[in-house]
Design a protein around this motif. Structure first.
Motif, PDB file in Angstrom:
ATOM      1  N   ILE A  19     132.735 -23.430  90.476  1.00 52.78           N
ATOM      2  CA  ILE A  19     131.801 -23.207  91.577  1.00 52.78           C
ATOM      3  C   ILE A  19     130.369 -23.538  91.154  1.00 52.78           C
ATOM      4  O   ILE A  19     129.615 -24.197  91.884  1.00 52.78           O
ATOM      5  CB  ILE A  19     131.884 -21.750  92.081  1.00 52.78           C
ATOM      6  N   GLY A  20     129.996 -23.093  89.970  1.00 54.70           N
ATOM      7  CA  GLY A  20     128.645 -23.349  89.479  1.00 54.70           C
ATOM      8  C   GLY A  20     128.350 -24.829  89.315  1.00 54.70           C
ATOM      9  O   GLY A  20     127.264 -25.299  89.671  1.00 54.70           O
ATOM     10  N   LEU A  69     130.433 -15.065  88.739  1.00 56.31           N
ATOM     11  CA  LEU A  69     131.877 -15.037  88.481  1.00 56.31           C
ATOM     12  C   LEU A  69     132.187 -15.361  87.027  1.00 56.31           C
ATOM     13  O   LEU A  69     133.142 -14.820  86.439  1.00 56.31           O
ATOM     14  CB  LEU A  69     132.600 -16.018  89.400  1.00 56.31           C
ATOM     15  N   SER A  70     131.388 -16.237  86.435  1.00 52.77           N
ATOM     16  CA  SER A  70     131.646 -16.647  85.052  1.00 52.77           C
ATOM     17  C   SER A  70     131.393 -15.505  84.079  1.00 52.77           C
ATOM     18  O   SER A  70     131.854 -15.540  82.934  1.00 52.77           O
ATOM     19  CB  SER A  70     130.772 -17.846  84.667  1.00 52.77           C
ATOM     20  N   LYS A  71     130.679 -14.471  84.528  1.00 48.71           N
ATOM     21  CA  LYS A  71     130.406 -13.324  83.659  1.00 48.71           C
ATOM     22  C   LYS A  71     131.449 -12.225  83.800  1.00 48.71           C
ATOM     23  O   LYS A  71     131.489 -11.292  83.003  1.00 48.71           O
ATOM     24  CB  LYS A  71     129.034 -12.734  84.016  1.00 48.71           C
ATOM     25  N   LYS A  72     132.273 -12.329  84.869  1.00 49.04           N
ATOM     26  CA  LYS A  72     133.254 -11.264  85.120  1.00 49.04           C
ATOM     27  C   LYS A  72     134.505 -11.453  84.264  1.00 49.04           C
ATOM     28  O   LYS A  72     134.905 -12.556  83.949  1.00 49.04           O
ATOM     29  CB  LYS A  72     133.643 -11.238  86.598  1.00 49.04           C
ATOM     30  N   THR A  73     135.130 -10.344  83.908  1.00 53.55           N
ATOM     31  CA  THR A  73     136.361 -10.401  83.114  1.00 53.55           C
ATOM     32  C   THR A  73     137.574 -10.296  84.011  1.00 53.55           C
ATOM     33  O   THR A  73     137.453 -10.005  85.181  1.00 53.55           O
ATOM     34  CB  THR A  73     136.385  -9.234  82.118  1.00 53.55           C
ATOM     35  N   ASN A 115     138.901 -15.698  86.755  1.00 50.15           N
ATOM     36  CA  ASN A 115     137.661 -15.568  87.524  1.00 50.15           C
ATOM     37  C   ASN A 115     136.520 -16.357  86.888  1.00 50.15           C
ATOM     38  O   ASN A 115     135.702 -16.979  87.580  1.00 50.15           O
ATOM     39  CB  ASN A 115     137.250 -14.096  87.623  1.00 50.15           C
ATOM     40  N   GLN A 116     136.456 -16.325  85.566  1.00 52.02           N
ATOM     41  CA  GLN A 116     135.401 -17.054  84.870  1.00 52.02           C
ATOM     42  C   GLN A 116     135.577 -18.561  85.036  1.00 52.02           C
ATOM     43  O   GLN A 116     134.600 -19.292  85.205  1.00 52.02           O
ATOM     44  CB  GLN A 116     135.392 -16.670  83.392  1.00 52.02           C
ATOM     45  N   LEU A 171     129.820 -20.186  78.451  1.00 52.43           N
ATOM     46  CA  LEU A 171     131.238 -19.849  78.547  1.00 52.43           C
ATOM     47  C   LEU A 171     132.113 -21.024  78.125  1.00 52.43           C
ATOM     48  O   LEU A 171     133.060 -20.868  77.347  1.00 52.43           O
ATOM     49  CB  LEU A 171     131.575 -19.428  79.981  1.00 52.43           C
ATOM     50  N   LEU A 172     131.793 -22.209  78.621  1.00 49.31           N
ATOM     51  CA  LEU A 172     132.577 -23.401  78.281  1.00 49.31           C
ATOM     52  C   LEU A 172     132.512 -23.714  76.795  1.00 49.31           C
ATOM     53  O   LEU A 172     133.541 -23.972  76.155  1.00 49.31           O
ATOM     54  CB  LEU A 172     132.066 -24.605  79.082  1.00 49.31           C
ATOM     55  N   LEU A 173     131.294 -23.688  76.238  1.00 47.42           N
ATOM     56  CA  LEU A 173     131.138 -23.984  74.811  1.00 47.42           C
ATOM     57  C   LEU A 173     131.787 -22.911  73.962  1.00 47.42           C
ATOM     58  O   LEU A 173     132.352 -23.200  72.902  1.00 47.42           O
ATOM     59  CB  LEU A 173     129.659 -24.115  74.464  1.00 47.42           C
ATOM     60  N   GLY A 174     131.691 -21.653  74.406  1.00 42.85           N
ATOM     61  CA  GLY A 174     132.332 -20.574  73.663  1.00 42.85           C
ATOM     62  C   GLY A 174     133.830 -20.771  73.584  1.00 42.85           C
ATOM     63  O   GLY A 174     134.457 -20.510  72.546  1.00 42.85           O
TER      64      GLY A 174
END
Length: 290
Positions: free
Chosen positions: A128-129, A286-290, A121-122, A107-110
């Motif tokens: 959190i991760g 959470l990082s996968k949720k929109t 949320n992401q 997610l961060l690199l994207g």
């Protein structure tokens, strides 16, 4: 199997295969050095993949080879050595859990490198991760003070490599057959692997006299052919038929399998580490949720 989405089948198989990879690395390191393990793992997998996928190389266009090369180093070559060195100092279960940060790194690199947006949320999930990762490293150092938990950082670097790789495949290699991608990756990294192996001291007389060498090579052969070669083909296919975040979510299940193997092998794992693991997986969710 009828009615089940194919991507979920791939995800389940990869979870079991890669979840077992960490204990195989640990066992292979008994008779091999990290450099020998990383190089031989690459070469064994390359031999198998080029045997079955050499003809597929002609389907790769010239403009795609640069991305194949980058993908080969980031998705396979570099992580193979990072995990090998990391597991000389930290438990296999801990390494697998830290590897579950891959969706967060994706997610961060994207967002940073590929201009892919993310939601509030992401962002919370990322924070959190990462907090969970630091807690896991800290708690591990308390339970196993004889282990050098600075090596845990190598796993996080490997996660960044995987995150870059999955975004590259999705953006630049979407239309290349999965077997062609995998065979192409290994055709690029096979020469660097040979160079590393030659410089590792593997071909010395003392190496072949060591009793631990041959069982370690057995573990390594399973790791290379199943955990690297076949799994890479499945993973590249999964990336193409799903999304980068879904494909990287295979790391949800990997720690469960790896933790079971670790406990069976006598690794110590405390309640606080379980809490930290839960925090990491919550962050991934959470990082996968929109």
């Amino acid at each position: 199997m009828k009615g089940i989405d194919k991507k979920w089948i791939y995800l389940a198989i990869l979870s079991v295969v890669w979840g077992s990879s960490f204990i195989l690395i640990k066992k292979a390191l008994i008779g091999l050095t990290p450099l020998e393990l990383g190089a031989l793992r690459t070469l064994f997998a390359a031999a198998f993949l080029l045997l079955i996928g050499f003809r597929k190389l002609k389907t790769i266009h010239k403009r795609e080879w640069k991305w194949i090369a980058v993908s080969g180093f980031l998705g396979t070559f570099i992580p193979a050595f990072l995990f090998a060195f990391a597991e000389t100092e930290i438990d296999s279960a801990v390494a697998s859990i830290l590897n579950s940060t891959t969706p967060i790194m994706t997610l961060l690199l994207g967002a940073v490198a590929f201009s892919i947006g993310f939601t509030r949320n992401q962002l919370i999930g990322v924070i959190i991760g990462l907090v969970g990762s630091f807690l896991l490293i800290w708690s591990g150092s308390e339970i196993n003070p004889n282990q050098n938990y600075w090596y845990a950082g190598l796993v996080l670097v490997a996660s960044v490599c995987y995150a870059c790789n999955v975004n590259i495949i999705k953006r630049h290699l979407q239309n290349v057959p999965a077997l062609a991608i995998t065979a192409g990756q290994f055709s690029v990294i096979i020469i660097p692997a040979v160079i590393v192996l030659l410089g590792s001291g593997f071909f010395s007389e003392a190496t072949f006299q060591a009793k631990a060498l041959y069982p370690s090579l057995g573990y390594l052969l399973i790791l290379a052919l199943v955990g690297t070669a076949l799994a890479k083909v499945l993973y590249n296919t999964l990336v193409q038929i799903s999304t980068p975040i879904f494909a990287s979510s295979v790391t949800y299940n990997i720690p469960v399998i790896a933790l079971l193997w670790g406990v069976l092998d006598g690794e110590q794992f405390g309640w606080f580490q379980l809490v930290a693991t839960g925090i990491i997986l919550l962050g991934v969710l959470l990082s996968k949720k929109t």
